[in-house]
Scaffold this active site. Structure first.
Site, mmCIF file in Angstrom:
data_model
loop_
_atom_site.group_PDB
_atom_site.id
_atom_site.type_symbol
_atom_site.label_atom_id
_atom_site.label_comp_id
_atom_site.label_asym_id
_atom_site.label_seq_id
_atom_site.Cartn_x
_atom_site.Cartn_y
_atom_site.Cartn_z
ATOM 1 N N VAL A 11 0.948 -1.194 0.070
ATOM 2 C CA VAL A 11 0.008 0.028 0.035
ATOM 3 C C VAL A 11 0.841 1.272 -0.085
ATOM 4 O O VAL A 11 0.775 2.328 -0.774
ATOM 5 C CB VAL A 11 -1.115 -0.068 0.965
ATOM 6 N N CYS A 266 -6.396 -9.592 2.088
ATOM 7 C CA CYS A 266 -7.461 -8.795 2.500
ATOM 8 C C CYS A 266 -8.623 -9.516 3.099
ATOM 9 O O CYS A 266 -9.140 -9.378 4.299
ATOM 10 C CB CYS A 266 -7.713 -7.862 1.130
#
Length: 455
Positions: A11, A266
């Site tokens: 990220v 995730c």
């Protein structure tokens, strides 16, 4: 704008690179000196299409730098993004210790009012805890100003992260301060010029939005897999059902593809974290519990089909196409391939596998099996087929969409194709001499012999 992104992982690196691409001056900081050194030489620590050329371009332009010195990087920054890991703990909770540690470091080193952005996926209330840490430090020092904390969750798909960041569906800003919101809107304005996709809400709502989005998508996958299981018993083709329900605009076609389960960093982690949050409130979330249970069962589907078709797998040679949890990444976290490999290796099977990106990660996970030759990893997808008793497709990489099926059928010892992603048409495979087993699909009869007229 002068920015710092803390964390050079997936990220953080994508965030830093894309903001630099828009002309901002970004320093990306990480405590891992080896990772920072590689990035300073233009080498990305992650597999993501397009990321390395963008890093190198922005480095040459002087807009993107990498460092291990947090205090120096943050000294002149107007905005600081926290993008460190929040790995799952043993009880399923998201471990936010790195986020809180960074907040404490920032509290000690920041000498001017700064917008601090929580980018890491964190439980509801984390941004408020970061705000509290910063506020307490300012109060102890007798400062008349305060930092402002924003929750800005990421919605990036591995394998398409650059495009997701540059052309976002939406940007969620959890803000409690008008100035911070104005700064964030200005920062994201170049990404949404043709249409305002910025949604402002409370910090807690922004954090919840991230978890609700991911767990909802996971629920869609588990739902269609549950329907596929029933289709198998009722003699129904789930692909026809998928198209039938997907044409309903209220449902749509996204995330209703039956397969051998979801994985990655995730969906599994976020479902467990949300269940843990509910448990802390004395609540149960039975729908999400069922989503998780269905997915765990679905990951065993390839093994169950192999056992159904071949019986005992001891001494069998099995070929696998695809090891990453999805195409476009080398990520094997919670991948269905791990469930199958664990069972096959423990059961005495010989495994020959190919993946365009994830083979090195698999080799690091199963070093003894590789050393003994029980698990062989190849650079050629067709090389894995030689004398194998079945081919199992686990990851739908593009290069597997239209392979040479004549060569597949020729090289396999047993013409059995276990299609864990419903990539192929059962009848077309049968016509080519392959027994196709799909998720929620019926096995097609072999092609009828061609009757030739006798002259």
């Amino acid at each position: 704008m002068q920015m710092t992104v803390i964390g050079c992982g997936y990220v953080g690196l994508v965030t830093a690179t894309c903001f630099a691409e828009m002309g901002n001056r970004v320093c990306c900081v990480d405590s891992n000196a080896k990772r920072v050194d590689a990035l300073q030489h233009g080498v990305a620590p992650i597999f993501e299409p397009g990321i390395e050329p963008m890093i190198q371009t922005n480095q040459r332009a002087g807009r993107l730098t990498f460092s291990t010195e947090l205090d120096t990087a943050c000294a002149r920054s107007e905005v600081i993004f926290i993008a460190v890991g929040t790995p799952p703990a043993a009880d399923g909770a998201a471990d936010i210790s790195q986020v809180l540690a960074v907040a404490a470091r920032l509290a000690a080193c920041l000498e001017q009012p700064t917008v601090v952005v929580c980018k890491s996926t964190s439980p509801v209330g984390t941004a408020c805890r970061v705000q509290s840490i910063l506020d307490q430090h300012c109060q102890r020092r007798g400062l008349s100003w305060r930092h402002t904390v924003v929750s800005n969750p990421e919605f990036l798909k591995e394998g398409a992260a650059i495009d997701d960041f540059m052309r976002p569906d939406r940007i969620v800003l959890g803000c409690e301060d008008p100035h911070a919101e104005a700064v964030m809107r200005s920062l994201y304005e170049p990404f949404v010029r043709n249409h305002d996709r910025i949604l402002s809400m409370s910090r807690r709502a922004a954090e919840m939005t991230k978890y609700a989005a991911n767990t909802f998508l996971a629920a869609r996958i588990s739902y269609i897999n549950e329907i596929a299981s029933l289709c198998e018993q009722l003699g129904v083709d789930v692909e026809q059902v998928r198209k039938g329900i997907g044409s309903d605009q209220r449902i749509g076609h996204h995330f209703i593809y039956a397969g051998c389960g979801y994985g990655g960093s995730c969906f599994p982690k976020d479902i467990r974290a949300l269940l843990h949050m509910a448990d802390e409130q004395g609540m149960q979330l039975p729908i999400l519990e069922a989503v998780e249970q269905r997915n765990q069962l679905q990951k065993t589907w390839p093994l169950r089909m192999l056992q159904r078709e071949l019986g005992s797998l001891y001494g069998r040679t099995l070929a696998i196409w695809g090891l990453a949890f999805k195409p476009g990444t080398d990520d094997i976290r919670d991948a269905p391939s791990l469930v199958l490999l664990d069972a096959l290796l423990a059961g005495g099977a010989q495994v020959r596998a190919f993946d365009p990106a994830a083979s090195d990660n698999i080799a690091q996970r199963y070093p003894e099996a590789v050393k003994k030759g029980q698990l062989q990893l190849f650079q050629d997808p067709y090389a894995v087929l030689n004398n194998a008793d079945a081919l199992v497709l686990l990851t739908e990489w593009k290069q597997f969409r239209q392979p040479d099926f004549h060569l597949v059928a020729q090289r396999l010892r047993t013409p059995l194709l276990i299609d864990g992603r419903n990539q192929y048409d059962p009848q077309a495979m049968a016509d080519l001499g392959l027994r196709h087993v799909g998720v929620g699909r019926q096995v097609a009869p072999p092609a009828s012999p061609v009757l030739r007229e006798v002259v």
